[in-house]
Design a protein around this motif. Structure first.
Motif, PDB file in Angstrom:
ATOM      1  N   ILE A 101      -4.567  -0.852  -4.267  1.00  0.00           N
ATOM      2  CA  ILE A 101      -5.358  -0.304  -5.372  1.00  0.00           C
ATOM      3  C   ILE A 101      -5.187   1.220  -5.436  1.00  0.00           C
ATOM      4  N   ALA A 102      -5.134   1.833  -4.266  1.00  0.00           N
ATOM      5  CA  ALA A 102      -4.901   3.290  -4.225  1.00  0.00           C
ATOM      6  C   ALA A 102      -3.557   3.620  -4.873  1.00  0.00           C
ATOM      7  N   MET A 139     -10.790   4.490   5.943  1.00  0.00           N
ATOM      8  CA  MET A 139     -10.792   3.048   5.694  1.00  0.00           C
ATOM      9  C   MET A 139     -10.910   2.265   6.995  1.00  0.00           C
ATOM     10  N   VAL A 197      -5.227  -4.373   0.903  1.00  0.00           N
ATOM     11  CA  VAL A 197      -5.700  -4.497  -0.491  1.00  0.00           C
ATOM     12  C   VAL A 197      -6.089  -3.125  -1.030  1.00  0.00           C
ATOM     13  N   ILE A 198      -6.778  -2.355  -0.182  1.00  0.00           N
ATOM     14  CA  ILE A 198      -7.225  -1.031  -0.636  1.00  0.00           C
ATOM     15  C   ILE A 198      -6.012  -0.124  -0.882  1.00  0.00           C
ATOM     16  N   GLY A 221      -8.761  -3.074   9.128  1.00  0.00           N
ATOM     17  CA  GLY A 221      -8.746  -4.541   9.191  1.00  0.00           C
ATOM     18  C   GLY A 221      -7.739  -5.097   8.214  1.00  0.00           C
ATOM     19  N   LYS A 222      -7.985  -6.367   7.861  1.00  0.00           N
ATOM     20  CA  LYS A 222      -7.059  -7.024   6.930  1.00  0.00           C
ATOM     21  C   LYS A 222      -7.242  -6.507   5.499  1.00  0.00           C
ATOM     22  N   ILE A 223      -8.429  -5.917   5.229  1.00  0.00           N
ATOM     23  CA  ILE A 223      -8.720  -5.462   3.867  1.00  0.00           C
ATOM     24  C   ILE A 223      -7.951  -4.171   3.546  1.00  0.00           C
ATOM     25  N   PHE A 250      -2.087   1.911  -7.237  1.00  0.00           N
ATOM     26  CA  PHE A 250      -2.261   1.751  -8.690  1.00  0.00           C
ATOM     27  C   PHE A 250      -2.877   3.012  -9.295  1.00  0.00           C
TER      28      PHE A 250
END
Lengths: 214, 128
Positions: free
Chosen positions: A38-39, A26, A34-35, A29-31, A41
């Motif tokens: 989701i991972a 991955m 979020v990832i 960064g700032k994203i 979840f």
């Protein structure tokens, strides 16, 4: 039961390893946050999913995902098509306006004594209403004079009356009145004729037709 | 060996950019963008191998391919968004960079909505 536990544990371990691999590749960064969410979840779904089988209930994640993404895509498409429709309707009404203006000008030029015509119209641009495209107002500017085809047939120049500029002002005004009277009548006649023609051909109320004769 | 190549490309680009910056600062940004794309492409080839491996791995373990497909899409979007944001930051446009990041986040969340709803469905079905 043992078989179920075995497959469950293998499933969880494999998903965890895959998620860790994804976390490594991955971008940092700032994203990333979020990832990771989701991972998490996905891991949760993998942990809970087999329990449904124990309760004899079927749960197909693939089907769910497809139906949900279909719903999102449909909404997205609806929103974008609405935008497109707005744009398209504006273009359509513009083309329609131009066509109507052209035909009004053509009709006006057919009237006797009109050499030039310039029209401008207002139409109902609300495409959701039943009266979309209805012409609400017509502004027509016409120039009096003989048509080009007639102008070729000019035989002689009309004699100009002698103008006496030394006369007092009041007298001149009187003279003007007598000269202007027939001219006004002619323009009135043209105006009425134009109004009638446009009213008949485009079904626009006579009050909404404004004609200016120059 | 590939890492040597990538690092060499990076160092050459930095040297080039610092020389150009003194003469024509507007060209320095283009050098950095091209270098970024070049390195990105070199890495992307390797990344595809890793992704293939993960796919076969998940098939062997009988994992729903939907998880992996969504995760891959999300990682791809994150990479592209980060790349764009970094380029903007290099050019000194941090506000545009943050907008790109926001767009990336929104796209990822849209992709993740089916997962979240599935999780909710799952929990509701589990309830007695």
């Amino acid at each position: 039961m043992l078989e179920f536990l075995k497959s469950w544990i293998i499933n969880i371990v494999t998903i965890t390893i895959i998620l860790i691999l994804f976390e490594i590749i991955m971008p940092s960064g700032k994203i990333k946050k979020v990832i990771s969410l989701i991972a998490g979840f996905i891991l949760l779904i993998a942990v809970i999913n087999p329990f449904l089988a124990l309760k004899n209930k079927n749960f197909d994640l693939g089907q769910n995902v497809i139906s949900d993404s279909m719903y999102i895509d449909k909404n997205e498409l609806e929103a974008s098509s609405k935008l497109l429709k707005d744009k398209q309707m504006k273009q359509v009404s513009q083309v329609y306006k131009e066509k109507v203006i052209n035909s009004i000008q053509e009709q006006a030029l057919k009237v006797d004594g009109v050499s030039q015509a310039k029209a401008d119209i207002e139409i109902n641009e609300d495409y959701s209403s039943d009266k979309f495209g209805e012409i609400t107002r017509v502004n027509l500017q016409v120039k009096r004079g003989k048509k080009k085809s007639d102008s070729v047939k000019i035989i002689s120049v009309m004699p100009v009356e002698k103008v006496d500029i030394s006369l007092p002002f009041i007298k001149g005004k009187k003279n003007n009145k007598t000269v202007e009277a027939p001219v006004d009548e002619e323009s009135k006649k043209i105006t009425e004729q134009l109004r009638q023609t446009i009213n008949k051909s485009f079904e626009i109320k006579k009050d909404n037709i404004i004609v200016t004769v120059n | 060996m590939d890492i040597l190549q990538i690092v060499f490309i990076g160092i050459v680009a930095v040297a080039l950019s610092s020389v150009i910056k003194a003469q024509k600062p507007e060209l320095a940004l283009q050098v950095s963008i091209i270098t970024g794309i070049l390195i990105f492409m070199l890495v992307a080839v390797k990344l595809s191998a890793v992704i293939d491996f993960i796919k076969t791995f998940s098939q062997k373990a009988d994992i729903d391919s939907t998880y992996i497909a969504i995760l891959l899409k999300i990682v791809g979007i994150a990479y592209i968004a980060e790349f764009g944001a970094e380029v903007c930051k290099d050019a000194g446009e941090s506000s545009i960079a943050s907008k790109i990041e926001l767009a990336g986040k929104v796209t990822i969340v849209v992709l993740a909505v089916p997962i979240i709803t599935s999780l909710l469905d799952l929990v509701i079905k589990l309830m007695p």
